[in-house]
Design a protein around this motif. Structure first.
Motif, short mmCIF file in Angstrom:
data_model
loop_
_atom_site.label_atom_id
_atom_site.label_comp_id
_atom_site.label_asym_id
_atom_site.label_seq_id
_atom_site.Cartn_x
_atom_site.Cartn_y
_atom_site.Cartn_z
N GLY A 326 5.42 14.19 -0.83
CA GLY A 326 5.09 12.84 -1.27
C GLY A 326 3.59 12.58 -1.25
O GLY A 326 3.04 11.96 -2.17
N LEU A 327 2.91 13.09 -0.22
CA LEU A 327 1.46 12.93 -0.13
C LEU A 327 0.78 13.64 -1.29
O LEU A 327 -0.16 13.10 -1.90
CB LEU A 327 0.96 13.49 1.20
CG LEU A 327 -0.56 13.53 1.39
CD1 LEU A 327 -1.13 12.12 1.42
CD2 LEU A 327 -0.92 14.28 2.67
N LEU A 331 -1.43 11.57 -4.09
CA LEU A 331 -2.86 11.76 -4.28
C LEU A 331 -3.17 12.24 -5.69
O LEU A 331 -4.24 11.94 -6.23
CB LEU A 331 -3.39 12.74 -3.24
CG LEU A 331 -3.44 12.19 -1.81
CD1 LEU A 331 -3.99 13.22 -0.85
CD2 LEU A 331 -4.27 10.92 -1.74
N LEU A 332 -2.26 13.00 -6.29
CA LEU A 332 -2.44 13.36 -7.69
C LEU A 332 -2.45 12.10 -8.56
O LEU A 332 -3.26 11.96 -9.48
CB LEU A 332 -1.34 14.31 -8.15
CG LEU A 332 -1.46 15.77 -7.69
CD1 LEU A 332 -0.21 16.55 -8.06
CD2 LEU A 332 -2.69 16.42 -8.30
N ARG A 333 -1.53 11.19 -8.28
CA ARG A 333 -1.50 9.93 -9.02
C ARG A 333 -2.79 9.14 -8.81
O ARG A 333 -3.36 8.59 -9.75
CB ARG A 333 -0.32 9.08 -8.56
CG ARG A 333 1.04 9.59 -8.98
CD ARG A 333 2.12 8.65 -8.50
NE ARG A 333 3.44 9.03 -8.99
CZ ARG A 333 4.53 8.32 -8.79
NH1 ARG A 333 4.46 7.18 -8.11
NH2 ARG A 333 5.70 8.71 -9.28
N GLN A 334 -3.24 9.10 -7.58
CA GLN A 334 -4.44 8.33 -7.28
C GLN A 334 -5.65 8.90 -8.00
O GLN A 334 -6.55 8.16 -8.41
CB GLN A 334 -4.67 8.32 -5.76
CG GLN A 334 -5.65 7.28 -5.29
CD GLN A 334 -5.61 7.11 -3.79
OE1 GLN A 334 -4.60 7.40 -3.15
NE2 GLN A 334 -6.70 6.64 -3.22
N GLU A 373 15.51 7.31 -2.11
CA GLU A 373 14.96 5.96 -2.07
C GLU A 373 13.77 5.90 -1.12
O GLU A 373 12.74 5.28 -1.44
CB GLU A 373 16.04 4.96 -1.62
CG GLU A 373 17.14 4.71 -2.64
CD GLU A 373 18.14 5.88 -2.73
OE1 GLU A 373 18.11 6.77 -1.84
OE2 GLU A 373 18.92 5.89 -3.70
N GLU A 374 13.89 6.52 0.04
CA GLU A 374 12.76 6.55 0.98
C GLU A 374 11.57 7.30 0.39
O GLU A 374 10.41 6.91 0.55
CB GLU A 374 13.20 7.19 2.30
CG GLU A 374 14.21 6.38 3.08
CD GLU A 374 14.80 7.15 4.24
OE1 GLU A 374 15.24 6.52 5.22
OE2 GLU A 374 14.84 8.42 4.17
N HIS A 375 11.86 8.40 -0.28
CA HIS A 375 10.81 9.24 -0.83
C HIS A 375 10.04 8.50 -1.93
O HIS A 375 8.79 8.51 -1.96
CB HIS A 375 11.41 10.53 -1.39
CG HIS A 375 10.41 11.48 -1.97
ND1 HIS A 375 9.52 12.18 -1.18
CD2 HIS A 375 10.14 11.83 -3.25
CE1 HIS A 375 8.76 12.93 -1.94
NE2 HIS A 375 9.11 12.74 -3.20
N THR A 376 10.73 7.83 -2.84
CA THR A 376 10.04 7.12 -3.92
C THR A 376 9.24 5.93 -3.39
O THR A 376 8.18 5.59 -3.94
CB THR A 376 11.03 6.62 -4.98
OG1 THR A 376 12.07 5.84 -4.35
CG2 THR A 376 11.66 7.79 -5.72
N GLU A 377 9.71 5.34 -2.31
CA GLU A 377 8.94 4.25 -1.71
C GLU A 377 7.62 4.78 -1.17
O GLU A 377 6.56 4.14 -1.34
CB GLU A 377 9.76 3.59 -0.60
CG GLU A 377 9.17 2.29 -0.07
CD GLU A 377 8.13 2.51 1.03
OE1 GLU A 377 7.24 1.66 1.17
OE2 GLU A 377 8.23 3.54 1.75
N ARG A 378 7.65 5.96 -0.57
CA ARG A 378 6.42 6.56 -0.02
C ARG A 378 5.47 7.03 -1.13
O ARG A 378 4.26 7.10 -0.93
CB ARG A 378 6.77 7.73 0.90
CG ARG A 378 7.30 7.28 2.26
CD ARG A 378 7.81 8.48 3.06
NE ARG A 378 8.11 8.14 4.44
CZ ARG A 378 9.21 7.55 4.85
NH1 ARG A 378 10.15 7.22 3.97
NH2 ARG A 378 9.41 7.28 6.12
#
Length: 554
Positions: A326-327, A331-334, A373-378
């Protein structure tokens, strides 16, 4: 974050007496600045790391224009009378993910292992380049366009209502899209971003910063680096430098501008300097997101193996870790994306759900196991207080370096809109809908640096010392890097090692990689074997790596 940095540096300014006088540029353009006097002080009481502010001219060729200031941090050698020089470090990472972060933060986190391997015989220095850092302390500092997140949200809301007949497609409080973006949304957003740049430049003029923007750029940053080296180690001393990924561009510019000063340089997963400033940024973005998306997809293929160790990125934990995944994507998105989504849009992304199912193993075999669901929230957790979000990020630096001139002709606009349309839904493993971040919108930025450098011509003068080029296994942390063949063309006399185990992100490499880098910086030695550091973290000491001098055929 900004408030904390201001507290640190206001205290620092009271503690430090900066002795710099008006700097003088040598008569030869490529000779670099003469030494400037300086003083530093411990960053905090009881810490060994020192902080300083180094005064420089805004324009190295015309000192009468005025002065700027460079914030730096130094990890001093154990014995200053016996010190052997300085190693300058630049990760490039803070430029992408935290432009205002003080250099002592990175230095304290990352420099200890290298310091130990160099036996405490070298000062280690990191600095904030022009165009980053807290305005008023770093000069020129980071460009800010809005007073706060509310001011930014109000501006975008007003622009949308003024230019669009349909209701706004994002949440005004969180600045996240509330529906799947369409081509029309992307084209409208592009127009709004153009207006933001214009408004931001007007704000910069009102704040007295607009006139400084042409003095932001990597060439000026390298001249600042040479001035620091003159002051720390004496005029004409070879400059030792370790640059990782985007930070390697400083090394490339140093070799181009000052080959006679380029000492032992470590180019760690370097960026292609030709593509960096010669290729239009919107085309660079189109290529970058495709590579990054494919890089994430390789993990899905690897996870088909029965070996848990295959289901992880080279730079990550040795088995599936959903938090690290997820990180990486976040960070790729950011870095790559210019807009954000509400988490439920990721829940609707069937392609990413397919990827998630392939990567996630049983709960007992997966670190930080998460539901989808938890993963997409992160995936959509971003810094609450991000000063860079109130400005244009590294746009003034990267677009200032661009060789193409600013133009608003219709042919260019049509080419940009074609890329926006083609790329909108092309990288579902990164984001359901894609739009470029600021540094890929150089066609909207009208200012170019007063000094720009082309890398298309061969280097006329060789660097005075050797270069070490390290190319690592591909993973999301190092997607914009050169190939082995390109590296050998760009640095024909360098020691080039390919397909290395990455170790850990930024300067947190495994022990074998750190041993290799430290041995080169200190002695100019490199491993004899063609593919070192292939066994993870098993080799821990320099004595376990056979070395030879002047070897280039790897």
């Amino acid at each position: 974050m900004v408030s904390a940095l201001l507290d640190v540096f206001v205290g620092l300014l009271l503690a430090i007496v900066v002795l710099a006088t008006d700097p003088v540029v040598n008569s030869r353009d490529d000779a670099g600045p003469r030494p400037l006097p300086y003083e530093v002080a411990p960053c905090r009481k009881g810490t060994i790391i020192e902080c300083g502010i180094f005064k420089v001219p805004l324009d190295w060729h015309e000192p009468s224009v005025g002065n700027g200031s460079i914030v730096f941090a130094r990890y001093p050698a154990a014995n200053q009378t016996a010190r052997k020089g300085t190693v300058f470090l630049h990760t490039g990472v803070s430029s992408w993910f935290s432009p205002d972060r003080a250099p002592q933060v990175d230095l304290s986190r990352q420099a200890g292992a290298l310091y130990t391997r160099l036996n405490g015989e070298y000062d280690l220095v990191m600095w904030i380049p022009r165009g980053r850092g807290v305005p008023g302390i770093s000069i020129p500092g980071m460009l800010s366009c809005f007073a706060d997140s509310v001011d930014k949200s109000d501006y975008y809301q007003d622009m949308t209502e003024r230019w669009s007949e349909s209701p706004p497609g994002w949440d005004g409080a969180t600045f996240e899209w509330t529906r799947q973006q369409t081509v029309d949304d992307a084209l409208l957003f592009h127009q709004i971003q153009e207006r933001v740049v214009i408004s931001c430049l007007e704000t910069a003029d009102d704040q007295g910063q607009g006139g400084m923007l042409r003095y932001v750029g990597t060439a000026a940053t390298v001249r600042d680096l040479v001035a620091m080296a003159d002051a720390f180690d004496g005029p004409d001393a070879p400059i030792r430098f370790w640059g990782a990924q985007p930070g390697s561009l400083v090394g490339s510019y140093l070799q181009k501008l000052f080959p006679e000063r380029a000492g032992r340089l470590v180019m760690d997963d370097p960026i292609d300097p030709i593509a960096y400033n010669a290729v239009p940024s919107y085309l660079t973005w189109q290529t970058a997101i495709a590579i990054a998306n494919n890089t994430v997809a390789t993990l899905e293929e690897s996870c088909a193996s029965d070996e848990l160790a295959d289901c992880s990125f080279p730079s990550g934990p040795p088995r599936p870790d959903m938090e690290f995944l997820g990180l990486s994507v976040r960070l790729l998105r950011q870095d790559l994306m210019g807009w954000r989504n509400q988490p439920f849009l990721d829940l609707l992304n069937s392609r990413y759900h397919q990827f998630y199912d392939a990567v996630r193993k049983d709960e007992k075999d997966t670190q930080n196991w998460q539901t989808f669901e938890e993963h997409t929230e992160r995936l959509n957790r971003y810094p609450v207080h991000d000063p860079a979000a109130l400005g244009l990020g590294d746009m003034p630096i990267i677009c200032g370096d661009a060789l193409d001139e600013h133009s608003d002709n219709k042919t260019l606009l049509a080419a940009v809109e074609t890329v926006l349309t083609e790329s909108l839904h092309s990288v579902p493993l990164l984001m359901p809908s894609a739009f470029p971040s600021w540094r890929f919108l150089c066609h909207l930025w009208p200012i170019r640096a007063i000094e720009r450098i082309s890398f298309s011509e061969p280097q006329e003068q060789k660097p005075v010392q050797e270069t070490l080029v390290l190319l690592r296994k591909l993973d999301p942390w190092n997607y914009p890097r050169v190939s082995d063949s390109a590296a050998r063309e760009l640095w024909p006399d360098a020691h080039v090692f390919s397909d290395l185990e990455f170790g850990q992100y930024m300067f947190d490499h495994n022990n074998c990689n750190l041993d290799l880098i430290a041995s080169f910086l200190a002695n100019g030695t490199v491993p004899e074997e063609a593919f070192p550091c292939q066994d993870g973290d098993e080799r821990r000491h320099p004595s376990q790596i056979p070395h030879t001098r002047h070897r280039r055929a790897h």
